[in-house]
Design a protein around this motif. Structure first.
Motif, PDB file in Angstrom:
ATOM      1  N   ARG A  60     -35.299 -57.864   6.858  1.00 26.25           N
ATOM      2  CA  ARG A  60     -34.170 -56.948   6.939  1.00 26.25           C
ATOM      3  C   ARG A  60     -33.640 -56.690   5.528  1.00 26.25           C
ATOM      4  NH1 ARG A  60     -29.554 -59.238  10.449  1.00 26.25           N
ATOM      5  NH2 ARG A  60     -31.302 -59.537  11.875  1.00 26.25           N
ATOM      6  N   ARG A  61     -32.912 -55.595   5.382  1.00 30.52           N
ATOM      7  CA  ARG A  61     -32.268 -55.284   4.102  1.00 30.52           C
ATOM      8  C   ARG A  61     -30.856 -54.792   4.390  1.00 30.52           C
ATOM      9  NH1 ARG A  61     -35.037 -51.510  -0.312  1.00 30.52           N
ATOM     10  NH2 ARG A  61     -36.230 -53.437  -0.430  1.00 30.52           N
ATOM     11  N   ARG A  62     -29.908 -55.293   3.635  1.00 28.17           N
ATOM     12  CA  ARG A  62     -28.519 -54.861   3.797  1.00 28.17           C
ATOM     13  C   ARG A  62     -28.287 -53.620   2.939  1.00 28.17           C
ATOM     14  NH1 ARG A  62     -24.089 -57.042   5.726  1.00 28.17           N
ATOM     15  NH2 ARG A  62     -25.162 -59.033   6.017  1.00 28.17           N
ATOM     16  N   LEU A  63     -27.750 -52.598   3.576  1.00 32.42           N
ATOM     17  CA  LEU A  63     -27.423 -51.380   2.840  1.00 32.42           C
ATOM     18  C   LEU A  63     -26.010 -51.510   2.289  1.00 32.42           C
ATOM     19  CD1 LEU A  63     -27.890 -48.450   1.979  1.00 32.42           C
ATOM     20  CD2 LEU A  63     -26.899 -47.746   4.160  1.00 32.42           C
ATOM     21  N   ARG A  64     -25.893 -51.565   1.009  1.00 30.78           N
ATOM     22  CA  ARG A  64     -24.582 -51.629   0.363  1.00 30.78           C
ATOM     23  C   ARG A  64     -24.205 -50.209  -0.049  1.00 30.78           C
ATOM     24  NH1 ARG A  64     -23.491 -56.874  -0.382  1.00 30.78           N
ATOM     25  NH2 ARG A  64     -25.230 -58.329  -0.430  1.00 30.78           N
ATOM     26  N   GLY A  65     -23.467 -49.532   0.826  1.00 27.64           N
ATOM     27  CA  GLY A  65     -23.133 -48.124   0.599  1.00 27.64           C
ATOM     28  C   GLY A  65     -22.356 -47.936  -0.685  1.00 27.64           C
ATOM     29  N   GLN A  66     -22.695 -46.861  -1.416  1.00 29.84           N
ATOM     30  CA  GLN A  66     -21.964 -46.533  -2.632  1.00 29.84           C
ATOM     31  C   GLN A  66     -20.567 -46.057  -2.270  1.00 29.84           C
ATOM     32  OE1 GLN A  66     -24.866 -43.656  -4.049  1.00 29.84           O
ATOM     33  NE2 GLN A  66     -25.095 -44.945  -5.858  1.00 29.84           N
ATOM     34  N   ARG A  67     -19.640 -46.286  -3.180  1.00 33.00           N
ATOM     35  CA  ARG A  67     -18.279 -45.790  -2.956  1.00 33.00           C
ATOM     36  C   ARG A  67     -18.304 -44.272  -2.906  1.00 33.00           C
ATOM     37  NH1 ARG A  67     -14.274 -49.368  -3.233  1.00 33.00           N
ATOM     38  NH2 ARG A  67     -14.716 -51.413  -4.104  1.00 33.00           N
ATOM     39  N   HIS A  68     -17.537 -43.734  -1.975  1.00 33.38           N
ATOM     40  CA  HIS A  68     -17.500 -42.274  -1.787  1.00 33.38           C
ATOM     41  C   HIS A  68     -16.406 -41.684  -2.664  1.00 33.38           C
ATOM     42  CE1 HIS A  68     -17.872 -38.445   0.015  1.00 33.38           C
ATOM     43  NE2 HIS A  68     -16.731 -38.500   0.669  1.00 33.38           N
ATOM     44  N   HIS A  69     -16.717 -40.610  -3.371  1.00 38.60           N
ATOM     45  CA  HIS A  69     -15.767 -40.001  -4.292  1.00 38.60           C
ATOM     46  C   HIS A  69     -15.282 -38.659  -3.791  1.00 38.60           C
ATOM     47  CE1 HIS A  69     -16.309 -43.016  -7.450  1.00 38.60           C
ATOM     48  NE2 HIS A  69     -17.569 -43.030  -7.092  1.00 38.60           N
ATOM     49  N   VAL A  72     -25.097 -37.323  -4.815  1.00 39.40           N
ATOM     50  CA  VAL A  72     -26.399 -37.988  -4.802  1.00 39.40           C
ATOM     51  C   VAL A  72     -26.185 -39.486  -4.665  1.00 39.40           C
ATOM     52  CG1 VAL A  72     -28.474 -38.445  -6.140  1.00 39.40           C
ATOM     53  CG2 VAL A  72     -27.431 -36.173  -6.199  1.00 39.40           C
ATOM     54  N   ARG A  73     -26.921 -40.113  -3.736  1.00 41.73           N
ATOM     55  CA  ARG A  73     -26.790 -41.548  -3.458  1.00 41.73           C
ATOM     56  C   ARG A  73     -28.154 -42.207  -3.659  1.00 41.73           C
ATOM     57  NH1 ARG A  73     -25.014 -41.826   2.430  1.00 41.73           N
ATOM     58  NH2 ARG A  73     -24.342 -43.949   1.934  1.00 41.73           N
ATOM     59  N   PRO A  74     -28.444 -42.672  -4.855  1.00 43.02           N
ATOM     60  CA  PRO A  74     -29.779 -43.234  -5.141  1.00 43.02           C
ATOM     61  C   PRO A  74     -30.160 -44.383  -4.215  1.00 43.02           C
ATOM     62  CG  PRO A  74     -28.539 -42.867  -7.170  1.00 43.02           C
ATOM     63  CD  PRO A  74     -27.578 -42.661  -6.049  1.00 43.02           C
ATOM     64  N   ASP A  75     -29.210 -45.292  -3.913  1.00 39.23           N
ATOM     65  CA  ASP A  75     -29.534 -46.426  -3.038  1.00 39.23           C
ATOM     66  C   ASP A  75     -29.891 -45.958  -1.629  1.00 39.23           C
ATOM     67  OD1 ASP A  75     -29.095 -48.113  -5.113  1.00 39.23           O
ATOM     68  OD2 ASP A  75     -27.110 -48.781  -4.462  1.00 39.23           O
ATOM     69  N   LEU A 115     -33.434 -46.465   0.209  1.00 42.48           N
ATOM     70  CA  LEU A 115     -33.530 -47.116   1.513  1.00 42.48           C
ATOM     71  C   LEU A 115     -34.443 -46.325   2.449  1.00 42.48           C
ATOM     72  CD1 LEU A 115     -32.558 -49.106   3.747  1.00 42.48           C
ATOM     73  CD2 LEU A 115     -30.718 -47.472   4.189  1.00 42.48           C
ATOM     74  N   LEU A 116     -34.219 -45.011   2.550  1.00 41.89           N
ATOM     75  CA  LEU A 116     -35.041 -44.198   3.441  1.00 41.89           C
ATOM     76  C   LEU A 116     -36.501 -44.208   3.001  1.00 41.89           C
ATOM     77  CD1 LEU A 116     -32.804 -41.073   4.214  1.00 41.89           C
ATOM     78  CD2 LEU A 116     -33.024 -43.217   5.472  1.00 41.89           C
ATOM     79  N   ALA A 117     -36.732 -44.194   1.695  1.00 40.51           N
ATOM     80  CA  ALA A 117     -38.113 -44.217   1.195  1.00 40.51           C
ATOM     81  C   ALA A 117     -38.794 -45.532   1.569  1.00 40.51           C
ATOM     82  CB  ALA A 117     -38.110 -44.012  -0.326  1.00 40.51           C
ATOM     83  N   ASP A 118     -38.056 -46.652   1.447  1.00 33.89           N
ATOM     84  CA  ASP A 118     -38.635 -47.954   1.802  1.00 33.89           C
ATOM     85  C   ASP A 118     -38.903 -48.046   3.304  1.00 33.89           C
ATOM     86  OD1 ASP A 118     -38.536 -48.680  -0.818  1.00 33.89           O
ATOM     87  OD2 ASP A 118     -36.797 -50.023  -0.628  1.00 33.89           O
ATOM     88  N   VAL A 119     -38.031 -47.426   4.115  1.00 35.68           N
ATOM     89  CA  VAL A 119     -38.275 -47.410   5.561  1.00 35.68           C
ATOM     90  C   VAL A 119     -39.558 -46.645   5.858  1.00 35.68           C
ATOM     91  CG1 VAL A 119     -37.430 -46.545   7.778  1.00 35.68           C
ATOM     92  CG2 VAL A 119     -35.847 -47.683   6.205  1.00 35.68           C
ATOM     93  N   GLU A 120     -39.729 -45.496   5.230  1.00 34.79           N
ATOM     94  CA  GLU A 120     -40.922 -44.678   5.443  1.00 34.79           C
ATOM     95  C   GLU A 120     -42.187 -45.427   5.020  1.00 34.79           C
ATOM     96  OE1 GLU A 120     -41.199 -41.917   6.930  1.00 34.79           O
ATOM     97  OE2 GLU A 120     -39.246 -40.923   6.934  1.00 34.79           O
ATOM     98  N   ARG A 121     -42.067 -46.268   4.002  1.00 32.66           N
ATOM     99  CA  ARG A 121     -43.233 -47.017   3.515  1.00 32.66           C
ATOM    100  C   ARG A 121     -43.520 -48.256   4.356  1.00 32.66           C
ATOM    101  NH1 ARG A 121     -41.458 -48.293  -2.348  1.00 32.66           N
ATOM    102  NH2 ARG A 121     -43.393 -49.515  -2.343  1.00 32.66           N
ATOM    103  N   GLU A 159     -23.485 -43.064   6.371  1.00 31.31           N
ATOM    104  CA  GLU A 159     -23.646 -41.629   6.152  1.00 31.31           C
ATOM    105  C   GLU A 159     -22.421 -41.045   5.466  1.00 31.31           C
ATOM    106  OE1 GLU A 159     -22.284 -38.454   9.277  1.00 31.31           O
ATOM    107  OE2 GLU A 159     -23.665 -39.859  10.252  1.00 31.31           O
ATOM    108  N   ARG A 160     -22.631 -39.942   4.771  1.00 27.70           N
ATOM    109  CA  ARG A 160     -21.544 -39.250   4.087  1.00 27.70           C
ATOM    110  C   ARG A 160     -21.393 -37.803   4.564  1.00 27.70           C
ATOM    111  NH1 ARG A 160     -19.984 -43.426   3.385  1.00 27.70           N
ATOM    112  NH2 ARG A 160     -19.651 -44.618   1.466  1.00 27.70           N
ATOM    113  N   ASN A 161     -22.388 -37.296   5.280  1.00 30.73           N
ATOM    114  CA  ASN A 161     -22.324 -35.921   5.786  1.00 30.73           C
ATOM    115  C   ASN A 161     -23.300 -35.789   6.946  1.00 30.73           C
ATOM    116  OD1 ASN A 161     -24.964 -35.473   4.577  1.00 30.73           O
ATOM    117  ND2 ASN A 161     -23.896 -35.228   2.622  1.00 30.73           N
ATOM    118  N   ARG A 162     -23.301 -34.634   7.578  1.00 26.65           N
ATOM    119  CA  ARG A 162     -24.147 -34.407   8.750  1.00 26.65           C
ATOM    120  C   ARG A 162     -25.627 -34.596   8.431  1.00 26.65           C
ATOM    121  NH1 ARG A 162     -22.915 -31.606  13.310  1.00 26.65           N
ATOM    122  NH2 ARG A 162     -21.035 -30.787  12.292  1.00 26.65           N
ATOM    123  N   THR A 163     -26.038 -34.114   7.262  1.00 27.65           N
ATOM    124  CA  THR A 163     -27.444 -34.230   6.878  1.00 27.65           C
ATOM    125  C   THR A 163     -27.872 -35.682   6.780  1.00 27.65           C
ATOM    126  OG1 THR A 163     -27.301 -32.142   5.673  1.00 27.65           O
ATOM    127  CG2 THR A 163     -29.150 -33.590   5.146  1.00 27.65           C
TER     128      THR A 163
END
Length: 471
Positions: free
Chosen positions: A4-13, A19-22, A26-32, A47-51
């Motif tokens: 498992r991996r803990r997602l440490r969400g970036q602070r929202h401004h 852009v949220r590099p972490d 995360l999504l890239a590592d899931v795909e791999r 999440e930060r938006n609908r997308t």
């Protein structure tokens, strides 16, 4: 594979498209196939938006991973009920973000209507509490002054001057300043250290960009206007949203900020007028330098609007008057040389009463700013044409009287020493284009009328040169 991996969400401004590099990693590592469980504190941290929400759900479904939350149940997106639960949590999270954003927007609008400084990163020249940072403000004043009155000033030249560069197009009167992003980060680090926090990296002191100079010149705060930006309203062209930022009271008058203006209203509006010139909007060099003697100086004899240059001709866009530049300029220069050669030149230009001149200049600036505000409101369909006409007639009548008094008191400081020269005609001929334009504007008003059809000979009567009252 990681269990498992803990997602440490970036602070929202406050920017949903940040852009949220972490998050992307995360999504890239899931795909791999490197992750089989994603752990987050709660759904809004994921999440930060609908997308973002749609991507998380679709990735979790496709890669068959479990979403688990410290403050909520586990969600299995491989089945319909799990995806429904994820959609509901996503909708609730977005609603909370939007409600918070609306609440913050209302608070910001209330601050603006009260004339209080907006929160956020301070602009160049002002502290976060609205106080003037004098050494920065001095540079801002000079940037505005040069761009408003000096035909040879370019945005690139101003950026180079603030960067400490030298060159033929770089004004020497603009003091060098460190890049604002560097200054702000140094100030923030000082506060972080005082709070016992480690400092963050400080950007290098590079050159100022032309886009930053445009942002400074466009900012209504420097003229003392209280501003509010509705970031959800993108229906207007960006060049007009600077006007839309100015908060109006119930009478439609601009709300004045509770801070000291760095530039006067007229200077700010003159800068906006120059930035909005069609020649600058369409060219790719960003140059707003005047290249012709009468462009923006001569007036149409029919509608009184200032003419523009169109190739080798002066043209009124409204009335269609179209005249050869060389013929008009030669006639105007001839009359100005005659005026400068008169022996009574010095006697007609008395030394001014400086306090009264300053008072007149301030009064004229205020009235001209009202005309420009009314014009902008008309362009933005806030007022009707008859309202604009009423404002123009009232203020222009008062301005004409004040300008007559000013010409009777005026000194010659802005005319490049032409009037004080031993040989004013020679000094005028040797002067640069900017000084020649000022001398012409000092003595006369030039109005261009249509040339008679079928005539191939220049008719001086079609160029009305009206002397201004000097004393």
């Amino acid at each position: 594979m990681e269990a498992r991996r803990r997602l440490r969400g970036q602070r929202h401004h406050g920017k949903g498209n940040k852009v949220r590099p972490d998050f992307e990693r995360l999504l890239a590592d899931v795909e791999r196939g490197l992750i089989d469980v994603v752990v987050a504190q709660e759904w809004p941290r994921l999440e930060r938006n609908r997308t973002d929400g749609v991507r998380v759900i679709e990735t979790a479904q496709r890669c068959e991973i479990l979403l688990t939350f410290a403050k909520g149940p586990d969600i299995d997106c491989t089945n319909a009920m799990g995806r429904l639960a994820a959609d509901l949590y996503s909708a609730i999270a977005r609603n909370e973000i939007e409600v918070k954003g609306e609440r913050q927007s209302r608070a910001q609008l209330q601050r603006a209507r009260q004339g209080r400084p907006p929160k956020g990163q301070r602009p160049v020249g002002y502290a976060t509490n609205g106080d003037v940072v004098e050494h920065e403000a001095a540079a801002i004043r000079e940037v505005f002054r040069l761009f408003a009155v000096a035909d040879g000033t370019t945005i690139a030249g101003l950026a180079a001057a603030l960067s400490g560069k030298e060159g033929p197009q770089v004004p020497k009167s603009v003091p060098r300043l460190p890049r604002h992003t560097r200054t702000v980060m140094i100030e923030r680090n000082a506060r972080r250290v005082a709070e016992g926090l480690p400092p963050k990296p400080v950007p290098d002191d590079g050159k100022w960009s032309t886009s930053t100079i445009v942002s400074i010149l466009r900012n209504p705060r420097y003229a003392g206007y209280s501003v509010y930006t509705n970031r959800l309203d993108r229906t207007k062209n960006k060049r007009q949203t600077w006007y839309a930022q100015i908060v109006k009271d119930d009478d439609g008058e601009p709300v004045r900020g509770q801070w000291e203006p760095i530039v006067d209203e007229l200077t700010w509006w003159r800068v906006q007028e120059r930035l909005n010139e069609p020649s600058r909007v369409t060219n790719r060099t960003g140059s707003t330098t005047r290249k012709h003697l009468g462009s923006g100086l001569y007036r149409c004899g029919h509608c009184e609007q200032r003419v523009r240059t169109n190739g080798e001709r002066y043209r009124c866009e409204d009335c269609g008057i179209n005249r050869t530049r060389r013929h008009v300029d030669d006639w105007v220069l001839r009359l100005i040389r005659e005026r400068l050669s008169r022996p009574d030149l010095a006697d007609t230009i008395p030394t001014g009463d400086e306090p009264r001149l300053k008072a007149i200049a301030a009064d004229i600036a205020t009235r001209q700013a009202k005309i420009k505000r009314a014009t902008a409101d008309y362009d933005n369909e806030i007022i009707e044409g008859y309202d604009l006409k009423r404002v123009r007639e009232r203020e222009n009548t008062a301005i004409a009287s004040l300008e007559t008094e000013r010409r009777a008191l005026t000194a010659t400081t802005d005319l490049g020493g032409v009037l004080d020269a031993e040989d004013p005609v020679t000094a005028f001929d040797d002067a640069d284009l900017m000084i020649k334009r000022r001398v012409i504007d000092f003595f006369v008003t030039v109005k261009i009328h249509p040339h008679p059809r079928g005539s191939k000979t220049f008719n001086p009567a079609t160029v009305e040169v009206v002397p201004k009252q000097l004393g």
